[in-house]
Design a protein around this motif. Structure first.
Motif, mmCIF file in Angstrom:
data_model
loop_
_atom_site.group_PDB
_atom_site.id
_atom_site.type_symbol
_atom_site.label_atom_id
_atom_site.label_comp_id
_atom_site.label_asym_id
_atom_site.label_seq_id
_atom_site.Cartn_x
_atom_site.Cartn_y
_atom_site.Cartn_z
ATOM 1 N N ASP A 48 0.861 -1.188 0.009
ATOM 2 C CA ASP A 48 0.066 -0.031 0.151
ATOM 3 C C ASP A 48 0.831 1.284 0.021
ATOM 4 O O ASP A 48 1.913 1.344 0.852
ATOM 5 N N LYS A 67 8.018 6.872 4.509
ATOM 6 C CA LYS A 67 6.729 6.930 5.481
ATOM 7 C C LYS A 67 5.455 6.674 4.717
ATOM 8 O O LYS A 67 4.539 6.160 5.458
ATOM 9 N N PHE A 85 3.692 0.634 2.900
ATOM 10 C CA PHE A 85 3.378 -0.194 3.977
ATOM 11 C C PHE A 85 3.397 -1.704 2.914
ATOM 12 O O PHE A 85 2.669 -1.719 1.804
ATOM 13 N N GLY A 136 3.463 -6.393 3.202
ATOM 14 C CA GLY A 136 3.639 -7.142 4.285
ATOM 15 C C GLY A 136 3.061 -8.572 3.700
ATOM 16 O O GLY A 136 2.573 -8.590 2.552
ATOM 17 N N HIS A 172 6.117 -1.014 8.034
ATOM 18 C CA HIS A 172 5.115 0.043 8.450
ATOM 19 C C HIS A 172 6.157 1.296 8.379
ATOM 20 O O HIS A 172 6.778 1.367 9.371
ATOM 21 N N GLN A 173 5.645 2.082 7.556
ATOM 22 C CA GLN A 173 6.477 3.396 7.500
ATOM 23 C C GLN A 173 7.946 3.283 7.449
ATOM 24 O O GLN A 173 8.490 4.007 8.221
ATOM 25 N N TYR A 218 9.411 0.797 8.958
ATOM 26 C CA TYR A 218 9.962 -0.047 10.299
ATOM 27 C C TYR A 218 9.490 -1.279 10.032
ATOM 28 O O TYR A 218 7.968 -1.565 9.580
ATOM 29 N N THR A 259 7.426 -4.805 11.311
ATOM 30 C CA THR A 259 6.065 -4.939 11.923
ATOM 31 C C THR A 259 5.868 -6.578 11.790
ATOM 32 O O THR A 259 6.225 -7.284 10.877
ATOM 33 N N TYR A 297 3.962 -2.670 15.878
ATOM 34 C CA TYR A 297 4.473 -1.674 14.857
ATOM 35 C C TYR A 297 5.020 -0.568 15.298
ATOM 36 O O TYR A 297 4.684 -0.162 16.340
ATOM 37 N N GLU A 320 5.481 3.904 14.308
ATOM 38 C CA GLU A 320 5.046 4.895 13.605
ATOM 39 C C GLU A 320 5.895 6.040 13.838
ATOM 40 O O GLU A 320 6.500 6.184 14.868
ATOM 41 N N SER A 337 6.824 3.068 18.918
ATOM 42 C CA SER A 337 6.371 1.706 18.938
ATOM 43 C C SER A 337 5.209 1.347 19.688
ATOM 44 O O SER A 337 4.975 1.736 20.818
#
Length: 211
Positions: free
Chosen positions: A133, A143, A146, A148, A165-166, A168, A170, A187, A189, A201
């Protein structure tokens, strides 16, 4: 939210919308209604310029609209976020203030991947779901990304998840037994403008029932 399905030629397309109520606390000058833009370290350090500023709650309604259609062995879709999301509030001095949340576009794709013929890991992975995404929201592209994968095990009752996620990593797990549903995710942010500025986190839990 609600959705409906129509057809473009022979292709089914799901169209949906979600209405949200948003409440946001902002630090503002009560006499002018201007936003406080100093660094948070100045606030924590007792900067004298903070004294005349107070917390003001702004609230309002907004909507997300989107579409989803089959693509390959999965789906492709798009969402337009924050349509009409204007928040309003009143400062301690009685000044009316407002803030419009920025609108942005998100596009995503999900596919079923058959890795059974991949050497070494094929037997372990078999078929799994993969998705990505992109939200055109921030200047730093990392940022906005996304992605997975999800692997279902134990007769489709347990879902193992991992991704980014951004920028990082997850991880997560979901459990569906009869009418019971629960899931967990760890996750991070990014609260800053760029990945690495101010990561925070979280542990997220979800519990629900099907009926």
């Amino acid at each position: 939210g609600m959705s409906t399905t129509s057809k473009i030629g022979e292709t089914p397309v799901a169209l949906g919308a979600t209405i949200r109520y948003v409440a946001r606390a902002r630090i503002m000058d009560p006499s002018t209604g201007s936003f406080y833009v100093h660094q948070s370290t100045s606030t924590l350090g007792g900067d004298d310029t903070v004294d005349p500023f107070t917390q003001t709650t702004l609230s309002g309604f907004g909507a997300d609209v989107g579409a989803l259609m089959p693509f390959g062995k999965g789906h492709i879709g798009a969402v337009y976020y924050n349509l009409g999301s204007t928040l309003t509030g009143t400062t301690a001095s009685g000044n009316s203030v407002s803030e419009t949340l920025p609108c942005f576009l998100g596009v995503g794709i999900s596919q079923t991947v058959d890795a059974s013929k991949v050497p070494y890991i094929g037997e372990l992975m078999g078929e799994f779901e993969a998705g990505a995404d992109v939200k055109f929201q921030y200047n730093d592209m990392y940022k906005n990304i996304f992605m997975g994968i999800e692997k279902t095990v134990l007769s489709d009752t347990v879902k193992l998840r991992a991704g980014l996620h951004q920028g990082y990593p997850t991880i997560g797990v979901g459990l569906d037994i009869a009418f019971f549903h629960t899931q967990y995710a760890y996750y991070t942010e990014e609260r800053g403008d760029k990945v690495g500025d101010n990561p925070v986190s979280y542990h997220g839990f979800d519990l629900g029932f099907y009926f």
